[in-house]
Design an enzyme around this catalytic site. Structure first.
Site, short mmCIF file in Angstrom:
data_model
loop_
_atom_site.label_atom_id
_atom_site.label_comp_id
_atom_site.label_asym_id
_atom_site.label_seq_id
_atom_site.Cartn_x
_atom_site.Cartn_y
_atom_site.Cartn_z
CB THR A 204 -0.89 0.06 1.25
OG1 THR A 204 -0.06 0.29 2.41
CG2 THR A 204 -1.68 -1.23 1.44
NE ARG A 233 6.47 4.50 -0.70
CZ ARG A 233 6.79 3.93 -1.86
NH1 ARG A 233 7.43 2.76 -1.86
NH2 ARG A 233 6.48 4.51 -3.00
CD GLU A 262 14.45 3.11 3.75
OE1 GLU A 262 14.65 3.79 2.73
OE2 GLU A 262 13.77 2.07 3.76
CG HIS A 280 14.18 1.31 0.01
ND1 HIS A 280 13.66 2.41 0.62
CD2 HIS A 280 13.34 1.04 -1.03
CE1 HIS A 280 12.56 2.80 0.00
NE2 HIS A 280 12.34 1.97 -1.01
N GLY A 282 13.97 -2.73 -3.66
CA GLY A 282 12.82 -3.18 -4.44
C GLY A 282 12.93 -2.86 -5.92
CB ALA A 283 13.50 0.15 -7.79
#
Length: 526
Positions: A204, A233, A262, A280, A282-283
């Site tokens: 979300t 997130r 972070e 972090h 994810g991308a």
């Protein structure tokens, strides 16, 4: 020639796309210091940034006739969008390029949590021990996966989990159940059903509704040995409560890619041995970085040429280009939509916009702002002024605009009626002078209040003693009342709109609902 400046490093394919245009002058200044960069922005038409460049007052003071900023990624926390809007600078992001990367990272965390690959690897490769008996895991087949948020990423996680023969259930009050059920995935409107799952993952946006959606209260209702995953997130799960539950092994494993603060190098979660963490990422796939660069470059080209502003996140006009009173009505319309969506949660069936008075000539713009307001609470940064009407159509939302040359009650009046699978709710408003915004009516109950801050909507049968009971409950929970407006109708019902100074706890909401005369209680923040 249009000038595009690249402020941070992007994939070479994005640079190649920019450099191959005859009408574009490109400067790649990613290796400059941020202070030195400011000396080169005055003539830029568009700049491309990532998280390393803060678009703040200092940077915005150094630009000249900047048309647009493209954030090569999803998050825009480093961009002062409000200040950009004042200057007529369009802010765009690239929201879908890393979808598959985020989905696959989520699956990697889930698989690690049931098979403990990092632990087995460390024991064999570093400790040089061959102890197969230490590595009994569990299978995904037959396990129940609860997905919080069933949008672009969550739905794809569900599809992959089904391929593992998992029992999947989705919770997302802002979609139609058929989006999940058509995939053979269960759908629930009751969040408690998610808490009964073997594995829980969240996908979300981060907003007031989703922040700390999992706390000690929710963990207490979960299965012993539950697995929690968060690749969305930081702050969606309460980290202190997650830490305690991991230490007690109420939570058997957690897979975390994002943290509340972070870089998360000092986070106490890192001290535990039953958590898998990634920084972090994810991308962080070659494919997603390539797509991010290509999509960011394409958006920059279109913006530089004035053709379009893909995924624009703000108002793409300068203050001087609209009458001040019309801008206030744009703000009012979006706030009315945002108000209705919070007060009437559920899958949206229709949005009807009624415009009375001179503002009717701005129907197209007001329609867009109404839809952004209605969809913002569920979609966050995924909704913007460019895609709002397309997303509404894609979701099967019936959008109707009615105009009337004159208003019977005000010079101009806007009404939004939002129908969901739960109920229908209308909110009306007007603007006094040039910029005094007022909410004037809610479902037939007259009111006069600025739609701003934390609000409680308390509907009750119109009998003595109710206001006193409400005040006592709020006082008991140390909730200060900033404003209190009461409306009544012909059916012996009353609606109180109460502005409060601090967030109301759920147990106080429960106590308000238990007042005998209470019909409904809703919580709205604007």
């Amino acid at each position: 020639m249009h000038k595009i400046i690249v402020c941070d490093h992007i994939h070479q394919k994005g640079l190649d796309l920019l450099n191959n245009q005859d009408d574009i002058h490109v400067e790649n200044l990613a290796d400059l210091s941020k202070d030195e960069l400011l000396n080169h922005l005055k003539d830029a038409d568009v700049i491309i940034t990532r998280s390393s460049t803060n678009v703040d007052d200092k940077l915005l003071a150094s630009v000249g006739n900047l048309k647009a900023i493209v954030r090569a990624g999803v998050g825009v926390d480093n961009i002062d969008i409000e200040n950009c809007s004042r200057k007529g600078i369009v802010v765009m992001n690239v929201p879908t390029a890393n979808t598959i990367a985020a989905v696959e990272l989520t699956m990697a965390h889930i698989i690690n949590a049931v098979r403990n690959f990092p632990g087995a690897d460390t024991q064999l490769r570093i400790q040089r021990k061959w102890k197969r008996e230490d590595w009994y895991g569990t299978e995904l087949k037959g396990k129940k996966l609860g997905i919080i948020g069933f949008g672009n990423i969550g739905s794809r996680v569900g599809a992959r989990a089904k391929a593992f023969e998992m029992d999947v259930i989705a919770y997302d009050p802002y979609i139609f159940a058929s989006k999940a059920t058509d995939m053979g995935i269960g759908y629930t409107k009751d969040f408690q059903d998610i808490l009964k799952c073997d594995i829980i993952t969240i996908h979300t946006p981060k907003n007031e509704e989703t922040k700390n959606i999992i706390t000690a209260k929710e963990i207490a209702k979960m299965k012993e040995g539950v697995i929690l995953i968060n690749c969305a997130r930081g702050g969606l799960y309460n980290e202190d409560d997650i830490y305690d539950a991991l230490k007690s092994h109420k939570i058997r494993w957690a897979g975390i890619d994002v943290f509340g603060k972070e870089p998360g190098t000092d986070n106490k979660l890192l001290d535990l041995d039953n958590i898998y963490v990634t920084p972090h990422i994810g991308a962080n796939t070659l494919e997603s970085q390539e797509q991010i660069a290509l999509q960011a470059a394409q958006a920059a080209l279109e913006a530089a040429r004035g053709a379009s502003y893909p995924n624009a996140l703000n108002l793409p006009v300068k203050e001087t280009e609209l009458p001040k009173c019309i801008k206030a009505y744009l703000e009012l319309t979006q706030k009315l939509g945002f108000f209705c969506a919070q007060a009437n949660k559920g899958a949206i069936a229709s949005v009807h916009l009624s415009l009375e008075g001179e503002i009717a000539k701005y129907a197209d713009s007001l329609k867009t702002f109404a839809l952004v307001g209605v969809l913002k609470s569920s979609l966050g940064d995924n909704i913007n002024y460019v895609n709002a009407q397309f997303i509404a159509k894609e979701r099967g939302i019936d959008v109707l605009v009615k105009t009337k040359e004159h208003s019977n009650s005000y010079k101009n009046l806007i009404t939004i009626t939002l129908a969901t699978t739960q109920e229908s709710l209308s909110a009306s408003g007007t603007v006094f002078g040039e910029d005094i915004i007022r909410l004037t009516n809610i479902n037939g109950f007259n009111t006069d209040i600025e739609p701003k801050g934390r609000m409680i909507l308390f509907k009750n049968t119109d009998v003595p003693g109710v206001i006193g009971n409400v005040g006592n409950i709020l006082a008991k929970h140390n909730i200060n009342i900033a404003d209190f407006r009461l409306g009544r109708n012909a059916h012996k019902e009353a609606l109180a709109l109460i502005i409060i100074d601090n967030q109301i706890p759920e147990n106080a909401i429960t106590e308000l609902r238990n007042i005998p005369a209470c019909i409904s209680v809703k919580n709205v923040t604007i």
